[in-house]
Design an enzyme around this catalytic site. Structure first.
Site: not given
Ligand code: DX5
Ligand code: ZN
Length: 228
Positions: A11, A36, A38, A40, A69, A140, A145-146, A148, A179-180, A200
């Site tokens: 990501s 990927h 993102d 938003m 996404h 998800m 949204g974020f 980490g 995510g995570g 990410g």
């Molecule tokens: C969250 C995004 C993810 C995010 C994943 O809203 O959709 O793609 O970048 O980040 P990590 O891998 O750090 O959880």
């Molecule tokens: Zn994503």
């Protein structure tokens, strides 16, 4: 257990946006399967990232498939712009699509793959009626949204349920998790039926010299988990 290829999808949310083209080239050369992206809108999710012109810049930096996404309200209004910018796979949140079946057809009619995305609080059953129609489902494992954030464990049950439906009705379905994802959680997700993994922080933290090793290690962990 399904034998769809493992896809590692870094990501770019976690990359250095000041060196966007260089970061994408580096991660592509390091073995990423998909990139990927993102998107938003500051409404559906509490963060604002990029739009079609930046997707076009990502497209110009790599030939790898772009897994876009869309975390935006009313995605049907701008799907065409993201496809024109170079998206190969377009993901829309089920929470934003009252006419989900129609939106899936809209994406596919533009000649790209359609993905439906579920938030952690959205049940698997919300996409069950369209499981045979979509190319991809994205579960998800954090609230979007974020980057980490920590992996939400209940996502694993959701993966198992969706993979079971797919085995009966759409064996080629790409099941992605976002995510995570870390060296600790990727194996759990693979064992639960995911074959595509957004990462990410786990890829982009540290220096670019480490990207090949990071991607290879995540891939090995996923392969090992689904054959154990
Ligand atoms: C969250 C995004 C993810 C995010 C994943 O809203 O959709 O793609 O970048 O980040 P990590 O891998 O750090 O959880
Ligand atoms: Zn994503």
């Amino acid at each position: 257990m399904n034998e769809l290829p493992i896809r590692i999808a870094p990501s770019i949310l976690a990359c250095d946006f000041g060196s966007l083209a260089g970061e994408i080239s580096a991660v592509a050369a390091a073995g990423a399967d998909w990139i990927h992206v993102d998107v938003m809108d500051g409404h559906f999710v509490p963060n604002l990232t990029i739009g079609p012109p930046v997707v076009a810049a990502v497209r110009a930096a790599t030939k790898k498939p772009l897994d876009v996404h869309l975390m935006i309200e009313a995605p049907e209004r701008s799907i065409g712009d993201y496809v024109a910018a170079g998206a190969d796979r377009v993901g829309v949140h089920v929470e934003t699509c009252p006419h989900l079946h129609r939106t899936i057809a809209q994406i596919q009619d533009l000649g790209v793959k359609a993905c439906v995305v579920l938030n952690p609080g959205t049940p698997a059953g919300s996409i069950e009626p369209v499981i045979a129609d979509v190319d991809q489902v994205l579960v998800m494992s954090v609230n979007p949204g974020f980057g980490g954030q920590s992996f939400i464990q209940s996502s694993l049950d959701k993966l198992r349920q969706i993979r079971a439906w797919a085995e009966e009705r759409n064996p080629a379905l790409e099941l992605e998790i976002d995510g995570g994802i870390t060296m600790k959680t990727i194996g759990q997700a693979a064992a639960a039926g995911a074959n595509a993994f957004v990462a990410g922080t786990a890829v982009f933290k540290g220096s670019a010299e480490q990207y090949p090793q990071r991607i290879a290690a995540l891939r090995e962990e996923a392969e090992a988990a689904r054959h154990s």
